[in-house]
Design an enzyme around this catalytic site. Structure first.
Site, PDB file in Angstrom:
ATOM      1  N   HIS A  22       0.849  -1.336   0.072  1.00 45.70           N
ATOM      2  CA  HIS A  22       0.095  -0.067  -0.145  1.00 45.70           C
ATOM      3  C   HIS A  22       0.871   1.431   0.128  1.00 45.70           C
ATOM      4  CE1 HIS A  22      -4.330  -1.243   0.535  1.00 45.70           C
ATOM      5  NE2 HIS A  22      -3.731  -2.336   0.897  1.00 45.70           N
ATOM      6  N   ASP A  52     -23.756  24.306 -11.645  1.00 44.78           N
ATOM      7  CA  ASP A  52     -22.528  25.036 -11.952  1.00 44.78           C
ATOM      8  C   ASP A  52     -21.905  24.381 -12.958  1.00 44.78           C
ATOM      9  OD1 ASP A  52     -21.575  22.982 -10.605  1.00 44.78           O
ATOM     10  OD2 ASP A  52     -20.285  24.316  -9.149  1.00 44.78           O
TER      11      ASP A  52
END
Length: 732
Positions: free
Chosen positions: A272, A711
């Site tokens: 990870h 928007d």
């Protein structure tokens, strides 16, 4: 309490001191209940035990069965959590390798340009280019800032201050974060690929496994075991980030102690510690949420730091500590010599550029791959054998190559073939791109592999990377390097640790309550000069410590079943199609065995579906399941949106994590917003990966329905949260 410390047995009362041989209470299977006195192991001089003894034996028998049933439920719950986790890791690798295929086989275009930057980041950069990321002097600290102000060089008091500040939920200012990361990067560059640690009689070495962003576990380890120092060395075995909410704080604490005690604190890289994996599992999102202005610079620097983390630690030349494991080809001498920093992401081989035609007028030397001026890295359509062998070329259609690439993404060819794969240089690029497949495979094996009880070494198709290796491989690798023990992490264990391969392999996992509160204990190892591991277990959650065994199992079981119902729900169309294959007469019902077969064929999680039937299937008539009614009763709710093509919703639910990964990749400025056009390209990338058709109208309808403030842009986090599946019973 550690396993190396013996527990004192309670002294029995006089009335308990009887000469009756009774097996110890365990969770093993039991025979039929005794029907007479002959089954009670009676003494020859006593024809029948007194009623109190008979009652005690019956209670003991009942308790054994009770514990056995709880253990069976716990293991079944564990299988659900682990199967879903590994399926996600496999999806991550497949998606990234699909992007790699697009980069290598398609000319520059909108889709290709959207993802090209993640591969640029994986190429080796000169260290001077990273100095800009380390620059922190221009970042001002306002007078109103009330958090810690560490000084450099870092001191023990400075790290202790960080520790206390993070306990109080304070956040370190971006200036100090960049400065600490810069100092860490400079130190890591001088460390070897394999750290060597000596155990002395006066001190024990502490070895910790995966932490996964769970700061409470690290704090509890320090509370129980003491802070790192010259007299208390630590080895941290990777996977510090992702999934938990405090990954960055854990890194800053560990890096701080590394700067103070560089000879006594050792950090291994985990699978990870990879910026591609972080896109999916939360660390990228965490950093950007905590540092909106400087988050991109912090992430860039962390990419470089992750690539410089050592790959292994050896204790007293006898104990090897790696994150994942080994394979039959593991060679510590090769690992010690390689340039580990070239592998910014371990999911893709690194590339070393060697210019062949410098200043040459040969057209091939100056040819470029399209208008963006980026040379093609390497091509999978031309495969070569290992150096020294004759080159052979094979013609592939794009469709055939895409299928082959997906197989490669899951590493589902034979394990021996994987090491033979080579990547050709592009004859039109004007440069030779050399990839050391053997080195790359060594790193993948160290970070991704898991042990198995059978002999041999096979591809790890469950995770999608690394291998499964058996006891014979352990004996071979340890024997070749004159080692006696392998300590690894990478797998969550219910007790926090596990011993296998004739006690030569130890798995240690330090993140307690990893899947759910009560799902598992955390553990760490203390090892003295005798090199015998002593295990110390703990639970970081106060809630879990207050639960009984039955409550703890029930809590985690409900959580696992909820996650499994979500998986079933998002695959409902595929499930109905699979059920209908077992229902040629369209009766609407199928047998329970057919229900189990269909569920496994669609989800492919390797779960004991017949055992789970009682929790997943409610009413049945004469052993038959009404599958249409069962789908409606999955107790999952979803948003009600005005969308012409509802199939896009199921595609989104099914590939929720893949969508988030693509969103994070496309959001190059890390603003958390993407335009309608970027949203459309996201879906086009996903549909190409899945080989499905998604109409432009369906994508446009979905974009319009989630543009809440109208928007023209979409907030990634709001979008993902709006489409999070919720179990109905959670609100009742």
């Amino acid at each position: 309490m550690g396993c190396g410390v013996g527990k004192s047995e309670p002294r029995p009362d006089k009335c308990d001191q009887v000469s009756i041989s009774v097996p110890a209470a365990t969770g093993e299977s039991f025979g039929p209940e005794p029907t007479g006195c002959s089954d009670l192991f009676l003494l020859p001089t006593q024809p029948c035990p007194p009623p109190a003894i008979r009652a005690a034996l019956l209670i003991q028998r009942w308790y054994r069965q009770y514990v056995a049933r709880l253990e069976m439920r716990r293991r079944c719950t564990w299988n659900i959590f682990q199967s879903i986790e590994y399926a996600g890791e496999q999806d991550q690798i497949k998606l990234y390798n699909f992007f790699g295929f697009l980069m290598d086989h398609f000319t520059p275009g909108t889709e290709r340009n959207l993802i090209s930057h993640i591969f640029h980041e994986n190429e080796t950069c000169r260290d001077v280019e990273w100095e800009t990321c380390v620059c922190y002097q221009s970042v001002e600290v306002p007078d109103s800032y009330g958090g810690p102000r560490p000084t450099f060089p870092m001191s023990f008091c400075g790290v202790s201050g960080l520790l206390e500040a993070f306990k109080r939920k304070q956040q370190l200012h971006a200036r100090y974060v960049l400065q600490l990361l810069g100092e860490t990067w400079r130190l890591l560059r001088v460390l070897p690929n394999i750290n060597h640690v000596a155990a002395r009689r006066s001190r024990e070495i502490t070895i910790c496994g995966d932490l996964h962003g769970q700061l409470e576990d690290l704090l509890l380890i320090f509370y129980k075991n003491g802070l790192p120092s010259s007299e208390k060395p630590y080895v941290f075995n990777g996977d510090y980030v992702d999934r938990g909410k405090s990954s960055l704080e854990i890194l800053l604490i560990l890096f701080g102690f590394l700067l103070v005690y560089p000879n006594d604190v050792h950090l291994n890289r985990g699978n990870h510690e990879d910026h591609i994996v972080n896109l999916r599992y939360g660390f990228t999102k965490e950093v950007l949420a905590k540092y909106r202005v400087h988050g991109k610079k912090i992430l860039k620097l962390l990419q470089k730091i992750f690539s410089w983390l050592p790959l292994a630690t050896v204790i007293d030349h006898k104990v090897l500590v790696v994150h994942g494991g080994i394979s039959g080809d593991t060679d510590l001498h090769t690992i010690a010599r390689m340039d580990r920093h070239r592998y910014v992401s371990a999911l893709r081989p690194s590339k070393t550029t060697r210019h062949v035609f410098r200043g040459c007028n040969n057209p091939a030397a100056n040819s470029r791959d399209g208008s963006d001026g980026r040379r093609r890295a390497w091509s999978l359509t031309h495969r070569s054998s290992a150096p020294g062998h004759k080159h052979s070329q094979r013609s592939w259609s794009v469709e055939e190559e895409l299928k082959r690439r997906r197989r490669l993404a899951g590493f589902d060819q034979s394990y021996g073939d994987l090491k033979k794969a080579d990547w050709d240089s592009d004859p039109d690029s004007g440069e030779t791109m050399e990839t050391d497949e053997h080195e790359w495979k060594q790193i993948v094996d160290l970070l991704w592999s898991d042990p198995m009880p059978q002999n041999g070494c096979i591809a790890n198709e469950v995770r999608g990377g690394g291998c499964y290796w058996g006891p014979d491989v352990t004996d071979d690798v340890l024997g070749r390097h004159n080692l006696q023990l392998l300590i690894r992490s990478h797998e969550c264990k219910q007790d926090g640790y596990e011993i296998c391969h004739n006690r030569k392999v130890v798995t240690i996992f330090s993140a307690s309550n990893y899947y759910e509160v009560g799902s598992n204990r955390g553990a760490y190892i203390r090892m003295g000069q005798d090199l015998v591991p002593h295990f110390i277990q703990y639970q970081a959650s106060h809630t879990c410590r207050a639960l009984s065994l039955r409550q703890s199992v029930g809590w985690t079981e409900r959580s696992a079943l909820r996650a499994l119902r979500e998986q079933l729900f998002v695959h409902k169309s595929d499930l109905i199609a699979a059920f209908q294959e077992f229902d040629p007469d369209s009766t609407g019902t199928i047998s329970l065995s057919h229900w189990a077969s269909a569920a496994e064929s669609v989800l492919q999680l390797g779960l004991p579906w017949r055992v789970l039937r009682s929790q997943l299937v409610g009413n049945t008539q004469h052993g038959a399941v009404d599958y249409q009614q069962w789908i409606r009763e999955l107790s999952i709710t979803e948003p009600q949106l005005q969308i012409s093509d509802t199939s896009i919703l199921e595609t989104m639910y099914k590939n929720h994590s893949n969508l988030e990964t693509i969103f994070r990749i496309i959001d190059t400025d890390h603003s958390g917003l993407i335009s309608f056009e970027e949203f459309r390209q996201t879906w086009k990338l996903l549909s190409s990966h899945l080989k499905t058709e998604i109409s432009e109208k369906a994508i446009a309808d979905l974009a319009q329905s989630i543009d809440f403030n109208k928007d023209g842009s979409i907030d990634i986090n709001e979008f993902l949260e709006a489409f999070r599946l919720v179990e109905l019973c959670a609100h009742t």
